[in-house]
Design an enzyme around this catalytic site. Structure first.
Site, PDB file in Angstrom:
ATOM      1  CB  ALA A  86      -0.934  -0.005   1.209  1.00 54.99           C
ATOM      2  CE1 TYR A  87       4.979   5.634   3.159  1.00 44.74           C
ATOM      3  CE2 TYR A  87       6.865   4.276   2.554  1.00 44.74           C
ATOM      4  CZ  TYR A  87       6.352   5.477   3.002  1.00 44.74           C
ATOM      5  OH  TYR A  87       7.196   6.520   3.289  1.00 44.74           O
ATOM      6  CB  ALA A  88       5.650   0.463  -2.455  1.00 44.70           C
ATOM      7  CB  SER A 133       0.622   5.739  -1.513  1.00 49.94           C
ATOM      8  OG  SER A 133       1.698   5.648  -0.606  1.00 49.94           O
TER       9      SER A 133
END
Length: 255
Positions: free
Chosen positions: A162-164, A166
């Site tokens: 999810a972080y990557a 975004s």
């Protein structure tokens, strides 16, 4: 349809002004302090921790600099517009915008609560877009926008899906915005840190995990907030004026 006229060029004697979102803690705090040392008046944005923001402002003031703190949720376009309004009212304009505000959530893709996914993307994608939008409208000639990605976009560690994702959006936005600001004398870049010793990064990790991550880069140490702040200062300063539309991976030699 609303049109936005580019701000006028500031007089040579005008103080240079930096808006730093997420500027009260971690990398954002180090960026705020570094830009203040470089002579910028700094608008320290924070989401919730007013005490940390005031501590950062007080440290800048104690060193002879000029700073104010302003609360705003970066994903709220009205709050961000008010943040920039305050910068212009207090200091006369905006020359550098550094979007350090971000949210991290770690989980295998199969297990991630989609409400968490929405929260991450609200801050990291919508927030990045809202701040970039105001920067595009407000930055004066000679200015710079610096966004934040992550080196995990390249390393693709498990649990960072999810972080990557975004932050990959931030990297796409960077070159597009640089091209859209053609003729404005405004640079647009992003910094993609590797493992950096902030409270957020260290939280929940065992000493063994931290040691393993520290040994990942060839330099065999974690980055510091000051390492990253120095890269931002380069991009925001006169030495970085020929760097535009780039993602600079500040990670000690990781992929």
């Amino acid at each position: 349809m609303t049109t936005h006229q580019p701000p006028t060029t500031p007089p040579a004697s005008a103080v240079r002004v930096a808006v730093v979102t997420g500027g009260s803690r971690g990398i954002g705090r180090a960026v705020s302090l570094q830009l203040a040392r470089d002579g910028f008046a700094v608008v320290v944005n924070y989401a919730r921790d007013a005490a940390a923001a005031e501590k950062t402002v007080a440290e800048i003031a104690a060193a002879g600099g000029s700073a104010i703190s302003v609360q705003a949720d970066v994903a709220d376009e009205h709050a961000v517009a008010a943040l920039f309004d305050r910068a212009e009212e207090e200091f006369g304009g905006v020359d550098v915008v550094v979007n350090c505000a971000g949210r991290l959530a770690l989980s295998p893709i199969a297990d991630l609560d989609l409400a968490v996914l929405d929260a991450v993307h609200r801050t990291n994608i919508r927030g990045a877009f809202v701040v970039a939008q105001q920067a595009a409208r407000r930055l004066r000639a000679g200015g710079s926008f610096v966004g934040f990605s992550t080196s995990v976009v390249g390393t693709r560690f498990p649990a960072y899906g999810a972080y990557a994702a975004s932050k990959a959006a931030v990297e796409s936005l960077t070159l597009i915005l640089a091209r859209e600001l053609r003729g404005r004398d405004v640079t647009v870049n992003a910094v993609a840190p590797g493992p950096t010793a902030t409270d957020l990064f260290l939280e929940g990790k065992t000493p063994e995990q931290i040691d393993q991550l520290a040994k990942t880069p060839p330099l065999e140490r974690l980055g510091t907030p000051e390492d990253i702040a120095g890269v931002v200062a380069f991009l925001a300063g006169p030495a970085g004026r020929w760097v535009n539309g780039q993602v600079l991976r500040a990670n000690g030699g990781m992929v």
